[in-house]
Design a protein around this motif. Structure first.
Motif, PDB file in Angstrom:
ATOM      1  N   GLN A 179     119.983  33.495  30.587  1.00  0.00           N
ATOM      2  CA  GLN A 179     118.623  33.413  31.104  1.00  0.00           C
ATOM      3  C   GLN A 179     117.605  33.456  29.978  1.00  0.00           C
ATOM      4  N   PRO A 180     116.426  32.917  30.195  1.00  0.00           N
ATOM      5  CA  PRO A 180     115.374  33.007  29.172  1.00  0.00           C
ATOM      6  C   PRO A 180     115.146  34.461  28.766  1.00  0.00           C
ATOM      7  N   GLY A 187     117.256  36.065  26.942  1.00  0.00           N
ATOM      8  CA  GLY A 187     118.567  36.625  26.664  1.00  0.00           C
ATOM      9  C   GLY A 187     119.064  36.318  25.268  1.00  0.00           C
ATOM     10  N   PRO A 213     114.191  28.092  27.078  1.00  0.00           N
ATOM     11  CA  PRO A 213     114.805  26.880  27.644  1.00  0.00           C
ATOM     12  C   PRO A 213     114.894  25.737  26.632  1.00  0.00           C
ATOM     13  N   VAL A 245     119.965  27.540  28.338  1.00  0.00           N
ATOM     14  CA  VAL A 245     119.040  28.636  28.636  1.00  0.00           C
ATOM     15  C   VAL A 245     118.267  28.247  29.887  1.00  0.00           C
ATOM     16  N   SER A 246     118.559  28.934  30.959  1.00  0.00           N
ATOM     17  CA  SER A 246     117.960  28.573  32.242  1.00  0.00           C
ATOM     18  C   SER A 246     118.001  29.759  33.188  1.00  0.00           C
ATOM     19  N   SER A 247     117.000  29.826  34.043  1.00  0.00           N
ATOM     20  CA  SER A 247     116.983  30.875  35.054  1.00  0.00           C
ATOM     21  C   SER A 247     117.596  30.373  36.356  1.00  0.00           C
TER      22      SER A 247
END
Length: 124
Positions: free
Chosen positions: A13-14, A16, A87, A122-124
């Motif tokens: 996740q962003p 992280g 991201p 990188v993504s939620s």
């Protein structure tokens, strides 16, 4: 005779963190520089960070203060600690070994090598 094996990519996740590793194997006597490049879809491959055998490091402006490269010369391994991921860090990350001095039979050679690439998303 020389191989680079990468590990550590994945989905995060962003904000992280991830840690990439790249180990070189073969009859290697010296590696001038080891580093990481990345390539996002539709973009050119770009340098992320590099570390020379004498400890000098170089970072892309976009990752300064967030990524840390380190190198274990004895293990012929380079690491990339990636913190505060965004991201826009999403890409395939490639390990590079520059001017690898290695032996093949009775002869010595110098060449550059690339790893197979590891996906960082990188993504939620």
């Amino acid at each position: 005779q020389v191989q680079l094996v990468e590990s550590g990519g994945g989905l995060v996740q962003p904000g992280g963190s991830l840690r990439l590793s790249c180990a070189a194997s073969g009859s290697i006597f010296n590696i001038n520089a080891m580093g990481w490049y990345r390539q996002a879809p539709g973009k050119q491959r770009e340098l992320v960070a590099a570390a020379t055998s004498d400890g000098r490091t170089n970072y892309a402006d976009s990752v300064k203060g967030r990524f840390t490269i380190s190198r274990d010369n004895a293990k012929k391994t380079v690491y990339l600690q990636m913190d505060s991921l965004k991201p826009e860090d999403t890409a395939v990350y490639y390990c590079n070994a520059d001017r690898v001095l290695y032996r093949s039979g009775k002869s010595f050679y110098t060449d550059d090598y690339w790893g197979q690439g590891t996906q960082v998303t990188v993504s939620s």
